[in-house]
Design an enzyme around this catalytic site. Structure first.
Site, PDB file in Angstrom:
ATOM      1  N   HIS A 185      -8.179  16.159   3.401  1.00  9.82           N
ATOM      2  CA  HIS A 185      -7.324  14.897   2.769  1.00  9.82           C
ATOM      3  C   HIS A 185      -7.694  14.516   1.291  1.00  9.82           C
ATOM      4  O   HIS A 185      -8.631  15.207   0.729  1.00  9.82           O
ATOM      5  CB  HIS A 185      -7.837  13.651   3.566  1.00  9.82           C
ATOM      6  CG  HIS A 185      -7.379  13.833   5.075  1.00  9.82           C
ATOM      7  ND1 HIS A 185      -7.852  14.442   5.919  1.00  9.82           N
ATOM      8  CD2 HIS A 185      -6.298  13.058   5.519  1.00  9.82           C
ATOM      9  CE1 HIS A 185      -7.168  14.051   7.029  1.00  9.82           C
ATOM     10  NE2 HIS A 185      -6.235  13.398   6.642  1.00  9.82           N
ATOM     11  N   HIS A 186      -7.023  13.826   0.782  1.00  5.47           N
ATOM     12  CA  HIS A 186      -7.070  13.325  -0.837  1.00  5.47           C
ATOM     13  C   HIS A 186      -8.617  12.374  -0.583  1.00  5.47           C
ATOM     14  O   HIS A 186      -9.065  12.071   0.292  1.00  5.47           O
ATOM     15  CB  HIS A 186      -5.860  12.437  -0.942  1.00  5.47           C
ATOM     16  CG  HIS A 186      -5.936  11.115  -0.083  1.00  5.47           C
ATOM     17  ND1 HIS A 186      -6.665   9.999  -0.330  1.00  5.47           N
ATOM     18  CD2 HIS A 186      -5.026  10.850   1.170  1.00  5.47           C
ATOM     19  CE1 HIS A 186      -6.146   8.986   0.510  1.00  5.47           C
ATOM     20  NE2 HIS A 186      -5.365   9.634   1.373  1.00  5.47           N
ATOM     21  N   GLY A 237      -9.231  10.386  11.970  1.00  6.84           N
ATOM     22  CA  GLY A 237      -9.140  10.047  13.413  1.00  6.84           C
ATOM     23  C   GLY A 237      -8.387  11.000  14.111  1.00  6.84           C
ATOM     24  O   GLY A 237      -8.431  11.483  15.054  1.00  6.84           O
ATOM     25  N   PRO A 276      -3.365   7.661  15.585  1.00  6.53           N
ATOM     26  CA  PRO A 276      -4.086   8.053  14.738  1.00  6.53           C
ATOM     27  C   PRO A 276      -3.321   8.942  13.676  1.00  6.53           C
ATOM     28  O   PRO A 276      -3.687   9.247  12.388  1.00  6.53           O
ATOM     29  CB  PRO A 276      -4.983   9.052  15.436  1.00  6.53           C
ATOM     30  CG  PRO A 276      -4.403   9.021  16.670  1.00  6.53           C
ATOM     31  CD  PRO A 276      -3.550   8.165  16.792  1.00  6.53           C
ATOM     32  N   ASN A 277      -2.143   9.452  13.908  1.00  8.15           N
ATOM     33  CA  ASN A 277      -1.354  10.431  13.132  1.00  8.15           C
ATOM     34  C   ASN A 277       0.063  10.110  13.426  1.00  8.15           C
ATOM     35  O   ASN A 277       0.473  10.404  14.626  1.00  8.15           O
ATOM     36  CB  ASN A 277      -1.588  11.853  13.045  1.00  8.15           C
ATOM     37  CG  ASN A 277      -1.159  12.475  11.945  1.00  8.15           C
ATOM     38  OD1 ASN A 277      -0.121  12.218  11.356  1.00  8.15           O
ATOM     39  ND2 ASN A 277      -2.209  13.338  11.142  1.00  8.15           N
ATOM     40  N   LYS A 293      -9.448   8.731   0.559  1.00  4.55           N
ATOM     41  CA  LYS A 293      -9.404   8.426   1.956  1.00  4.55           C
ATOM     42  C   LYS A 293     -11.066   7.801   2.392  1.00  4.55           C
ATOM     43  O   LYS A 293     -12.087   8.385   1.980  1.00  4.55           O
ATOM     44  CB  LYS A 293      -9.458   9.592   2.706  1.00  4.55           C
ATOM     45  CG  LYS A 293      -9.318   9.150   4.562  1.00  4.55           C
ATOM     46  CD  LYS A 293      -8.939  10.472   5.181  1.00  4.55           C
ATOM     47  CE  LYS A 293      -8.918  10.169   6.808  1.00  4.55           C
ATOM     48  NZ  LYS A 293      -8.412   9.023   6.999  1.00  4.55           N
ATOM     49  N   THR A 350      -3.246   2.175  10.932  1.00  3.45           N
ATOM     50  CA  THR A 350      -4.582   2.080  10.165  1.00  3.45           C
ATOM     51  C   THR A 350      -5.717   2.549  11.138  1.00  3.45           C
ATOM     52  O   THR A 350      -5.781   2.701  12.193  1.00  3.45           O
ATOM     53  CB  THR A 350      -4.804   0.305   9.919  1.00  3.45           C
ATOM     54  OG1 THR A 350      -3.902  -0.162   9.523  1.00  3.45           O
ATOM     55  CG2 THR A 350      -6.001   0.323   9.147  1.00  3.45           C
ATOM     56  N   THR A 351      -6.632   3.317  10.310  1.00  2.20           N
ATOM     57  CA  THR A 351      -7.814   3.915  11.019  1.00  2.20           C
ATOM     58  C   THR A 351      -8.986   3.146  11.153  1.00  2.20           C
ATOM     59  O   THR A 351      -8.865   1.753  10.857  1.00  2.20           O
ATOM     60  CB  THR A 351      -8.159   5.205  10.295  1.00  2.20           C
ATOM     61  OG1 THR A 351      -8.378   4.639   8.837  1.00  2.20           O
ATOM     62  CG2 THR A 351      -7.190   6.206  10.284  1.00  2.20           C
ATOM     63  N   GLY A 358       0.741  -1.217   0.012  1.00  2.87           N
ATOM     64  CA  GLY A 358       0.082  -0.067  -0.045  1.00  2.87           C
ATOM     65  C   GLY A 358       0.904   1.113   0.122  1.00  2.87           C
ATOM     66  O   GLY A 358       2.039   0.966  -0.009  1.00  2.87           O
TER      67      GLY A 358
HETATM   68  P1  NAP Z   1      -3.557   1.517   0.799  1.00  4.03           P
HETATM   69  O1  NAP Z   1      -2.851   2.247  -0.196  1.00  4.03           O
HETATM   70  O2  NAP Z   1      -5.037   1.241   0.284  1.00  4.03           O
HETATM   71  O3  NAP Z   1      -3.137   0.335   1.279  1.00  4.03           O
HETATM   72  C1  NAP Z   1      -3.591  -0.486   2.149  1.00  4.03           C
HETATM   73  C2  NAP Z   1      -2.776  -2.039   2.057  1.00  4.03           C
HETATM   74  O4  NAP Z   1      -3.524  -2.980   2.985  1.00  4.03           O
HETATM   75  C3  NAP Z   1      -3.055  -2.518   0.576  1.00  4.03           C
HETATM   76  O5  NAP Z   1      -1.934  -2.584  -0.316  1.00  4.03           O
HETATM   77  C4  NAP Z   1      -3.861  -3.985   0.839  1.00  4.03           C
HETATM   78  O6  NAP Z   1      -3.278  -4.949  -0.017  1.00  4.03           O
HETATM   79  C5  NAP Z   1      -3.320  -4.099   2.239  1.00  4.03           C
HETATM   80  N1  NAP Z   1      -4.111  -4.954   2.952  1.00  4.03           N
HETATM   81  C6  NAP Z   1      -5.544  -5.101   3.073  1.00  4.03           C
HETATM   82  N2  NAP Z   1      -5.869  -6.245   3.682  1.00  4.03           N
HETATM   83  C7  NAP Z   1      -4.610  -6.869   4.594  1.00  4.03           C
HETATM   84  C8  NAP Z   1      -4.275  -7.934   5.078  1.00  4.03           C
HETATM   85  N3  NAP Z   1      -5.504  -8.718   5.830  1.00  4.03           N
HETATM   86  N4  NAP Z   1      -3.001  -8.072   5.413  1.00  4.03           N
HETATM   87  C9  NAP Z   1      -2.015  -7.494   4.790  1.00  4.03           C
HETATM   88  N5  NAP Z   1      -2.363  -6.403   4.184  1.00  4.03           N
HETATM   89  C10 NAP Z   1      -3.646  -5.915   3.787  1.00  4.03           C
HETATM   90  O7  NAP Z   1      -3.718   2.584   1.920  1.00  4.03           O
HETATM   91  P2  NAP Z   1      -2.813   3.636   2.589  1.00  4.03           P
HETATM   92  O8  NAP Z   1      -2.882   4.990   2.053  1.00  4.03           O
HETATM   93  O9  NAP Z   1      -1.502   2.832   2.625  1.00  4.03           O
HETATM   94  O10 NAP Z   1      -3.376   3.568   4.099  1.00  4.03           O
HETATM   95  C11 NAP Z   1      -3.340   2.481   4.935  1.00  4.03           C
HETATM   96  C12 NAP Z   1      -4.089   2.818   6.397  1.00  4.03           C
HETATM   97  O11 NAP Z   1      -3.133   3.742   7.333  1.00  4.03           O
HETATM   98  C13 NAP Z   1      -5.173   3.649   6.094  1.00  4.03           C
HETATM   99  O12 NAP Z   1      -6.046   3.271   7.342  1.00  4.03           O
HETATM  100  C14 NAP Z   1      -5.168   4.974   6.317  1.00  4.03           C
HETATM  101  O13 NAP Z   1      -6.184   5.748   6.754  1.00  4.03           O
HETATM  102  C15 NAP Z   1      -3.766   5.002   7.526  1.00  4.03           C
HETATM  103  N6  NAP Z   1      -3.105   6.132   7.590  1.00  4.03           N
HETATM  104  C16 NAP Z   1      -2.455   6.341   8.694  1.00  4.03           C
HETATM  105  C17 NAP Z   1      -1.805   7.447   8.748  1.00  4.03           C
HETATM  106  C18 NAP Z   1      -1.148   7.807  10.181  1.00  4.03           C
HETATM  107  O14 NAP Z   1      -0.160   8.486  10.429  1.00  4.03           O
HETATM  108  N7  NAP Z   1      -1.595   7.076  11.160  1.00  4.03           N
HETATM  109  C19 NAP Z   1      -1.285   8.071   7.771  1.00  4.03           C
HETATM  110  C20 NAP Z   1      -1.711   7.804   6.580  1.00  4.03           C
HETATM  111  C21 NAP Z   1      -2.707   6.782   6.357  1.00  4.03           C
HETATM  112  P3  NAP Z   1      -4.137  -5.472  -1.315  1.00  4.03           P
HETATM  113  O15 NAP Z   1      -3.901  -4.242  -2.260  1.00  4.03           O
HETATM  114  O16 NAP Z   1      -3.468  -6.669  -1.685  1.00  4.03           O
HETATM  115  O17 NAP Z   1      -5.373  -5.575  -0.962  1.00  4.03           O
END
Ligand code: NAP
Length: 251
Positions: free
Chosen positions: A136-137, A146, A107-108, A140, A80-81, A14
């Site tokens: 955000h983009h 969060g 959350p961040n 989301k 993850t949120t 991701g």
């Molecule tokens: P993303 O590009 O959609 O990536 C999510 C990834 O999770 C995908 O590659 C997906 O794989 C994988 N996945 C789904 N189910 C899974 C499982 N059971 N086991 C392992 N991998 C799995 O999303 P992102 O933008 O990277 O964001 C990920 C999360 O982080 C979101 O919840 C987002 O809100 C959060 N986030 C948090 C922060 C922070 O600072 N805390 C900052 C930004 C984003 P597949 O493609 O194979 O389905």
């Protein structure tokens, strides 16, 4: 010389996961031992001898991943949120049976966003009005963010400490929800716009003055110092910690 901490990244393909893999790979004191996607078995994490997982997956998968890690004696750093009281409660119960394990749900991970939440709690004591705009983009999945929810909670704590009542608002008619969501008594407005990544404005108003706190993440690399801080610290903080500020000395 101590051996590097063994780290598995879940959600490795991701947007956040790719950045986390690169950051762990670049760190001399860490070793990336598993990159896990949605079609991989978590057994690979155990087989690789991971000591910490970094979960950057999807709301539907994250709780199961964390419970699995706790049961296998592996610490978890979670970005993850989608966490709520019920899922956090399930993690707390699992940790009671595995008291040496640490879980961080952040959350961040951006240091500036964490500071903004802390500064907002302090400023909230001194202002009659407060509102949050999170931007955000458009890919989301959840709103409000969060971070905005935690910022609203921080403002509510600051106001309660100062004995402030409800934020004044004479609005009587708002059929389309123009005043935004009410989170912990604070109005939150969510903007989704191409070109943005993650941004937050916290706006305070008092008689004759305004204070604005603003944080912008322009690139996902902005989250990586926080991810690495979490990975390095999680084993020293058994139990559940919500928010990276739990690992920072913010007074
Ligand atoms: P993303 O590009 O959609 O990536 C999510 C990834 O999770 C995908 O590659 C997906 O794989 C994988 N996945 C789904 N189910 C899974 C499982 N059971 N086991 C392992 N991998 C799995 O999303 P992102 O933008 O990277 O964001 C990920 C999360 O982080 C979101 O919840 C987002 O809100 C959060 N986030 C948090 C922060 C922070 O600072 N805390 C900052 C930004 C984003 P597949 O493609 O194979 O389905």
């Amino acid at each position: 010389m101590t051996s590097p901490l063994r780290v598995a990244v879940l959600g490795a393909s991701g947007r956040m996961g790719r950045a986390a893999c690169a950051a762990v790979d670049d760190a001399d004191d860490l070793e990336l031992v598993a990159r896990i996607g949605s079609s991989d078995s978590l057994d690979q994490v155990a087989d690789a001898g991971a000591q910490v997982i970094v979960d950057l997956t999807v709301p539907s998968a994250t709780q199961g991943n964390v419970l699995w890690a706790i049961e296998h004696g592996i610490h978890a750093v979670v970005g993850t949120t989608g966490w709520d009281d019920e899922s956090r409660g399930a993690v707390r119960s699992a940790l009671e049976k595995n008291p040496g394990i640490g879980v961080l749900i952040a959350p961040n991970f951006a240091i500036g966003a964490v500071l903004t939440m802390r500064f907002a709690e302090i400023a909230a004591r001194y202002y009659e009005s407060a509102e949050i705009i999170e931007m955000h983009h458009p890919d989301k999945l959840d709103a409000p963010s969060g971070t905005a929810q935690h910022t609203a909670a921080a403002i509510a704590r600051g106001r309660a400490d100062a004995g402030l009542g409800p934020i004044p608002d004479a609005t009587e008619k708002d059929p389309d929800g123009a005043r935004g969501a009410l989170v912990e008594g604070v109005r939150v407005h969510a903007v989704r716009q191409r070109g943005l990544l993650a941004h937050e404005v916290v706006q305070f108003g008092g008689t004759g003055e305004q204070l604005i706190l603003r944080h912008d993440s322009f690139d996902r690399v902005s989250f990586m110092p926080g991810v690495l801080l979490g990975v390095r610290e999680v084993a020293s903080h058994p139990g559940l910690t919500i928010g990276l500020d739990g690992y920072m000395d913010l007074g």
